[in-house]
Design a protein around this motif. Structure first.
Motif, PDB file in Angstrom:
ATOM      1  N   GLY A  16      31.116  42.961  33.154  1.00 33.71           N
ATOM      2  CA  GLY A  16      32.147  42.596  34.227  1.00 33.71           C
ATOM      3  C   GLY A  16      32.991  41.391  34.050  1.00 33.71           C
ATOM      4  N   ILE A  17      32.300  40.382  33.144  1.00 35.84           N
ATOM      5  CA  ILE A  17      33.299  39.197  32.881  1.00 35.84           C
ATOM      6  C   ILE A  17      34.210  39.533  31.793  1.00 35.84           C
ATOM      7  CG2 ILE A  17      32.849  36.665  31.923  1.00 35.84           C
ATOM      8  CD1 ILE A  17      30.130  36.797  33.709  1.00 35.84           C
ATOM      9  N   VAL A  18      33.474  40.343  30.803  1.00 41.26           N
ATOM     10  CA  VAL A  18      34.475  40.664  29.707  1.00 41.26           C
ATOM     11  C   VAL A  18      35.530  41.418  30.113  1.00 41.26           C
ATOM     12  CG1 VAL A  18      34.423  41.935  27.551  1.00 41.26           C
ATOM     13  CG2 VAL A  18      32.477  40.247  27.933  1.00 41.26           C
ATOM     14  N   SER A  19      35.319  42.200  30.996  1.00 36.80           N
ATOM     15  CA  SER A  19      36.407  43.247  31.517  1.00 36.80           C
ATOM     16  C   SER A  19      37.480  42.441  32.149  1.00 36.80           C
ATOM     17  CB  SER A  19      35.636  44.667  32.395  1.00 36.80           C
ATOM     18  OG  SER A  19      36.557  44.740  33.333  1.00 36.80           O
ATOM     19  N   ALA A  20      37.040  41.432  32.943  1.00 35.15           N
ATOM     20  CA  ALA A  20      38.057  40.677  33.876  1.00 35.15           C
ATOM     21  C   ALA A  20      38.970  39.835  32.699  1.00 35.15           C
ATOM     22  CB  ALA A  20      37.382  39.466  34.813  1.00 35.15           C
ATOM     23  N   TRP A  21      38.334  39.302  31.751  1.00 34.53           N
ATOM     24  CA  TRP A  21      38.972  38.625  30.632  1.00 34.53           C
ATOM     25  C   TRP A  21      39.962  39.523  30.044  1.00 34.53           C
ATOM     26  CZ3 TRP A  21      39.347  33.781  28.610  1.00 34.53           C
ATOM     27  CH2 TRP A  21      39.843  33.541  27.224  1.00 34.53           C
ATOM     28  N   ARG A  22      39.824  40.552  29.701  1.00 30.46           N
ATOM     29  CA  ARG A  22      40.769  41.454  29.174  1.00 30.46           C
ATOM     30  C   ARG A  22      42.036  41.887  29.885  1.00 30.46           C
ATOM     31  NH1 ARG A  22      36.061  45.218  26.380  1.00 30.46           N
ATOM     32  NH2 ARG A  22      35.696  44.095  24.452  1.00 30.46           N
ATOM     33  N   SER A  23      41.552  42.238  31.336  1.00 28.95           N
ATOM     34  CA  SER A  23      42.597  42.737  32.182  1.00 28.95           C
ATOM     35  C   SER A  23      43.402  41.407  32.835  1.00 28.95           C
ATOM     36  CB  SER A  23      41.946  43.618  33.164  1.00 28.95           C
ATOM     37  OG  SER A  23      41.056  43.044  34.138  1.00 28.95           O
ATOM     38  N   GLU A  24      42.774  40.375  33.106  1.00 32.14           N
ATOM     39  CA  GLU A  24      43.439  39.359  34.092  1.00 32.14           C
ATOM     40  C   GLU A  24      43.702  38.146  33.328  1.00 32.14           C
ATOM     41  OE1 GLU A  24      43.924  40.115  37.461  1.00 32.14           O
ATOM     42  OE2 GLU A  24      43.055  42.016  37.115  1.00 32.14           O
ATOM     43  N   ALA A  25      44.957  37.996  33.385  1.00 29.16           N
ATOM     44  CA  ALA A  25      45.623  36.794  32.810  1.00 29.16           C
ATOM     45  C   ALA A  25      45.429  35.618  33.688  1.00 29.16           C
ATOM     46  CB  ALA A  25      47.336  36.753  32.728  1.00 29.16           C
ATOM     47  N   SER A  26      45.108  35.632  34.904  1.00 29.26           N
ATOM     48  CA  SER A  26      44.793  34.488  35.661  1.00 29.26           C
ATOM     49  C   SER A  26      43.331  34.150  35.300  1.00 29.26           C
ATOM     50  CB  SER A  26      44.774  35.007  37.333  1.00 29.26           C
ATOM     51  OG  SER A  26      45.517  35.812  37.358  1.00 29.26           O
ATOM     52  N   TRP A  50      29.946  13.462  38.935  1.00 27.88           N
ATOM     53  CA  TRP A  50      31.276  13.862  38.631  1.00 27.88           C
ATOM     54  C   TRP A  50      30.994  15.278  37.757  1.00 27.88           C
ATOM     55  CZ3 TRP A  50      35.118  13.403  41.332  1.00 27.88           C
ATOM     56  CH2 TRP A  50      35.552  12.346  41.755  1.00 27.88           C
ATOM     57  N   TRP A  51      30.019  15.432  36.780  1.00 31.03           N
ATOM     58  CA  TRP A  51      29.820  16.729  36.159  1.00 31.03           C
ATOM     59  C   TRP A  51      29.609  17.807  37.172  1.00 31.03           C
ATOM     60  CZ3 TRP A  51      29.510  18.042  30.874  1.00 31.03           C
ATOM     61  CH2 TRP A  51      29.949  16.968  30.085  1.00 31.03           C
ATOM     62  N   ALA A  52      28.730  17.525  38.067  1.00 34.56           N
ATOM     63  CA  ALA A  52      28.372  18.401  39.025  1.00 34.56           C
ATOM     64  C   ALA A  52      29.368  18.836  39.960  1.00 34.56           C
ATOM     65  CB  ALA A  52      26.958  17.656  40.015  1.00 34.56           C
ATOM     66  N   PHE A  53      29.975  17.838  40.560  1.00 36.59           N
ATOM     67  CA  PHE A  53      31.267  18.299  41.483  1.00 36.59           C
ATOM     68  C   PHE A  53      32.248  19.274  40.536  1.00 36.59           C
ATOM     69  CE2 PHE A  53      31.127  14.245  43.914  1.00 36.59           C
ATOM     70  CZ  PHE A  53      30.388  14.810  45.085  1.00 36.59           C
ATOM     71  N   LEU A  54      32.525  18.818  39.311  1.00 36.96           N
ATOM     72  CA  LEU A  54      33.739  19.645  38.696  1.00 36.96           C
ATOM     73  C   LEU A  54      33.186  21.008  38.225  1.00 36.96           C
ATOM     74  CD1 LEU A  54      35.462  16.426  36.993  1.00 36.96           C
ATOM     75  CD2 LEU A  54      36.506  18.209  38.368  1.00 36.96           C
ATOM     76  N   LEU A  55      31.940  20.954  37.895  1.00 32.13           N
ATOM     77  CA  LEU A  55      31.486  22.180  37.499  1.00 32.13           C
ATOM     78  C   LEU A  55      31.194  23.415  38.352  1.00 32.13           C
ATOM     79  CD1 LEU A  55      28.788  21.247  34.482  1.00 32.13           C
ATOM     80  CD2 LEU A  55      30.965  22.307  34.226  1.00 32.13           C
ATOM     81  N   ILE A  56      30.646  22.979  39.470  1.00 34.12           N
ATOM     82  CA  ILE A  56      30.627  23.549  40.704  1.00 34.12           C
ATOM     83  C   ILE A  56      31.902  24.136  41.181  1.00 34.12           C
ATOM     84  CG2 ILE A  56      30.244  23.525  43.217  1.00 34.12           C
ATOM     85  CD1 ILE A  56      27.967  21.560  42.823  1.00 34.12           C
ATOM     86  N   MET A  57      33.156  23.303  41.108  1.00 33.31           N
ATOM     87  CA  MET A  57      34.441  23.695  41.390  1.00 33.31           C
ATOM     88  C   MET A  57      34.805  24.712  40.510  1.00 33.31           C
ATOM     89  SD  MET A  57      35.062  22.448  44.311  1.00 33.31           S
ATOM     90  CE  MET A  57      36.447  23.548  44.557  1.00 33.31           C
ATOM     91  N   CYS A  58      34.750  24.495  39.096  1.00 38.51           N
ATOM     92  CA  CYS A  58      35.291  25.591  38.230  1.00 38.51           C
ATOM     93  C   CYS A  58      34.456  26.921  38.493  1.00 38.51           C
ATOM     94  CB  CYS A  58      34.911  25.030  36.771  1.00 38.51           C
ATOM     95  SG  CYS A  58      36.086  23.855  36.384  1.00 38.51           S
ATOM     96  N   GLY A  59      33.102  26.772  38.470  1.00 36.15           N
ATOM     97  CA  GLY A  59      32.272  27.992  38.840  1.00 36.15           C
ATOM     98  C   GLY A  59      32.853  28.598  40.024  1.00 36.15           C
ATOM     99  N   MET A  60      33.208  28.256  41.251  1.00 33.63           N
ATOM    100  CA  MET A  60      33.641  28.814  42.230  1.00 33.63           C
ATOM    101  C   MET A  60      34.922  29.290  42.055  1.00 33.63           C
ATOM    102  SD  MET A  60      31.962  26.804  45.639  1.00 33.63           S
ATOM    103  CE  MET A  60      33.252  25.527  45.545  1.00 33.63           C
ATOM    104  N   VAL A  61      36.110  28.822  41.207  1.00 33.54           N
ATOM    105  CA  VAL A  61      37.058  29.423  41.026  1.00 33.54           C
ATOM    106  C   VAL A  61      36.966  30.745  40.127  1.00 33.54           C
ATOM    107  CG1 VAL A  61      39.405  29.009  40.106  1.00 33.54           C
ATOM    108  CG2 VAL A  61      38.459  27.322  41.149  1.00 33.54           C
ATOM    109  N   LEU A  62      36.218  30.510  39.059  1.00 31.40           N
ATOM    110  CA  LEU A  62      36.003  31.710  38.214  1.00 31.40           C
ATOM    111  C   LEU A  62      35.287  32.649  39.051  1.00 31.40           C
ATOM    112  CD1 LEU A  62      34.772  29.855  35.113  1.00 31.40           C
ATOM    113  CD2 LEU A  62      36.820  30.866  35.376  1.00 31.40           C
ATOM    114  N   ALA A  63      34.283  32.531  40.065  1.00 32.30           N
ATOM    115  CA  ALA A  63      33.698  33.439  40.727  1.00 32.30           C
ATOM    116  C   ALA A  63      34.584  34.091  41.651  1.00 32.30           C
ATOM    117  CB  ALA A  63      32.501  33.031  41.433  1.00 32.30           C
TER     118      ALA A  63
END
Ligand SMILES: Nc1ncnc2c1ncn2[C@@H]1O[C@H](COP(=O)(O)OP(=O)(O)OP(=O)(O)O)[C@@H](O)[C@H]1O
Length: 118
Positions: A16-26, A50-63
């Motif tokens: 699923g992640i690979v397929s989203a990488w291939r199809s979605e520029a965002s 700060w590591w925790a805050f920023l990694l949580i935020m990045c993970g949430m955007v990607l998810a």
């Protein structure tokens, strides 16, 4: 198809992640932004919080982007014609990604102010 072995389910998730990488520029852009955030964290070596805050935020955007892609793909397949309900569903999913992205940018800005002012 339910309750397959863990390594099969892991394979589906990676597909699923690979397929989203291939199809979605965002999604590609968000992955690159995440790598940029990790590079800045590795460079500045801030407190663990700060590591925790920023990694949580990045993970949430990607998810959220993956959920958005899942919804768009299913809706386009199930209902290719235009319909107001599809528009609202897609706009809400896009809105969720936008809200999380703006929040993540805000947290990153707070980190930059904190790290460069001390
Ligand atoms: N079947 C439809 N009926 C009505 N409106 C639609 C339909 N499909 C798309 N739209 C409208 O067009 C917008 C863009 O939809 P689209 O599926 O092209 O997403 P996208 O531009 O690929 O988004 P993303 O960049 O998140 O992948 C939707 O948010 C919605 O407002």
């Amino acid at each position: 198809m339910k309750n397959q072995r863990f390594h099969h389910r892991l394979g589906f998730a990676i597909d699923g992640i690979v397929s989203a990488w291939r199809s979605e520029a965002s999604f590609r852009l968000q992955c690159l932004a995440t790598l940029g955030v990790i590079a800045v964290l590795a460079w500045r070596q801030p407190p663990m919080m700060w590591w925790a805050f920023l990694l949580i935020m990045c993970g949430m955007v990607l998810a959220a982007e993956l959920f958005n892609t899942a919804l768009e793909t299913a809706l386009d397949h199930l209902h290719p014609e235009r319909h107001d309900a599809i528009r609202i569903a897609k706009d809400c999913a896009a809105g969720a990604v936008l809200l999380l992205s703006v929040t993540a940018a805000g947290v990153f800005a707070a980190f930059l102010v904190d790290t460069f002012s001390s």
